[in-house]
Design a protein around this motif. Structure first.
Motif: not given
Ligand SMILES: NC(=O)c1ccc[n+]([C@@H]2O[C@H](COP(=O)([O-])OP(=O)(O)OC[C@H]3O[C@@H](n4cnc5c(N)ncnc54)[C@H](OP(=O)(O)O)[C@@H]3O)[C@@H](O)[C@H]2O)c1
Length: 344
Positions: A19, A22-23, A26, A130, A299, A301, A325, A328-329, A333
């Protein structure tokens, strides 16, 4: 801090590691060079980043030479051993594990909530748990408007929150049950060759235990939510109680959150505040049966919030349903947002 830093990812082969890549990609994070670190088991594996193949290196004491930012996500034991070495080598560490979160000298940061805390760092910045991150992103604006006195949260957390081995367990158990069409009344299934990392069968099941039990009969995850929320919101007076539950979902944690506030906040007022809050997306149209779902949040944010309604059993209370997610967050992220603040 270098505006175009050399970045190391510790735990690059894991769920959060993927992740991270990916982040970073992106968000066009200005990476000068990237070093992918994992255990000796992954040494030499190739991973793509921005169209190029990078070889995974084994994490060793000298891994952090010339690194400006080190994003750690390989568990607390690795962070405790290697984060101080990274700092000594001149890097700033953003750590995803629980190793330093409650250390009074280490800021625990959610950029939408307490970005200024970052300025107090002495080399290590902790990324919260998380389930805590997605909740505080939604609760902080409500706290600012009406002062939250008490939070009661029940979580419904996905398998990926426990890493790739828990995801493997969910896949294997699901396949076995579907293949055999047996519902296994009264007993858990066993799948040969698959490590059972969760405390019970997770496929088609719900487990009221995340992490180990503590002397007060709560789990470590539940107490993380209590203690980390107070530290991030910078308010020790907030009363919080949590029940954390693992569900047979691959990605995204969901939470039923009940709050009591000092000032009255109607559901309409709360919705209006949340519609204008950074990192929050409201999905709340019961006439169309629209509310946040884990499969839709995966997937993405935002911390999604819906089912906003008055708690009619108290004078000033609200119920909310929060989904995000966790990879991610809940992890990558948030850490990359911290890194963005560092180079700003
Ligand atoms: N999953 C989440 O939603 C989430 C959210 C917030 C925080 N976190 C935290 O992030 C961390 C990793 O989680 P994850 O879900 O990505 O776990 P994971 O999928 O199990 O991945 C673990 C990573 O750690 C690496 N690792 C294990 N032992 C190592 C060693 N001795 N030396 C170097 N690297 C080692 C693994 O490398 P190999 O592939 O070589 O074994 C892998 O890259 C944990 O601290 C977790 O608490 C996770």
């Amino acid at each position: 801090m270098n505006k175009k830093p050399n970045v190391a990812i510790v735990g690059a082969t894991g769920m959060v590691g993927h992740a991270f890549l990916k982040v970073l990609e992106e968000r066009n994070f200005p990476v000068k060079d990237i070093r992918l670190l994992a255990s000796g088991r992954s040494k030499g594996k190739k991973i793509k980043f921005c169209g190029n193949d990078f070889k995974v290196e084994e994490l060793v004491k000298g891994s952090f030479k010339d690194i400006d930012i080190a994003l750690f996500s390989a568990g607390a034991a690795i962070s405790k051993e290697f984060a101080p070495l990274a700092v000594k080598a001149g890097a700033v560490v953003v750590d995803n594990s629980s190793a330093f979160r409650m250390d009074p000298g280490v800021p625990l940061v959610v950029p939408e909530v307490n970005p200024k805390a970052i300025q107090r760092h002495k080399g290590i910045i902790a990324n919260p748990n998380c389930s805590t991150i997605q909740m505080v992103v939604v609760l902080k604006p409500l706290h600012d408007a009406a002062r939250i006195k008490r939070i009661v949260v029940s979580s419904y957390q996905s398998a990926s929150g426990w890493g790739k081995e828990a995801v493997d367990q969910l896949w294997a158990e699901t396949e076995q049950i579907i293949k055999s069409r047996i519902q296994h009344p009264g007993s858990s299934i066993k799948v040969d060759g698959v490590k059972k990392v969760l405390p019970a069968q997770i496929a088609f099941n719900v487990i009221p235990q995340i992490d180990v039990f503590l002397p007060n009969r709560y789990t470590k995850e539940e107490m993380k939510m209590v203690n980390e929320t107070r530290k991030i919101m910078e308010d020790d007076s907030i009363k919080i109680t949590a029940t954390c539950v693992r569900v047979g979902v691959f990605i995204s944690h969901a939470e039923a959150v009940n709050i009591e506030t000092e000032k009255k906040l109607t559901p309409e007022e709360a919705t209006e505040i949340l519609r204008h809050s950074a990192g929050v997306e409201v999905i709340d149209d019961i006439s169309k049966e629209k509310y946040p779902l884990p499969i839709d949040a995966a997937g993405k944010d935002a911390s999604f919030v819906g089912r906003i309604r008055a708690d009619e059993s108290v004078e000033n209370g609200l119920n909310l349903w929060i989904v995000s997610d966790n990879l991610r967050k809940g992890a990558a992220l948030n850490a990359v947002q911290i890194a963005e603040l560092l180079i700003k």
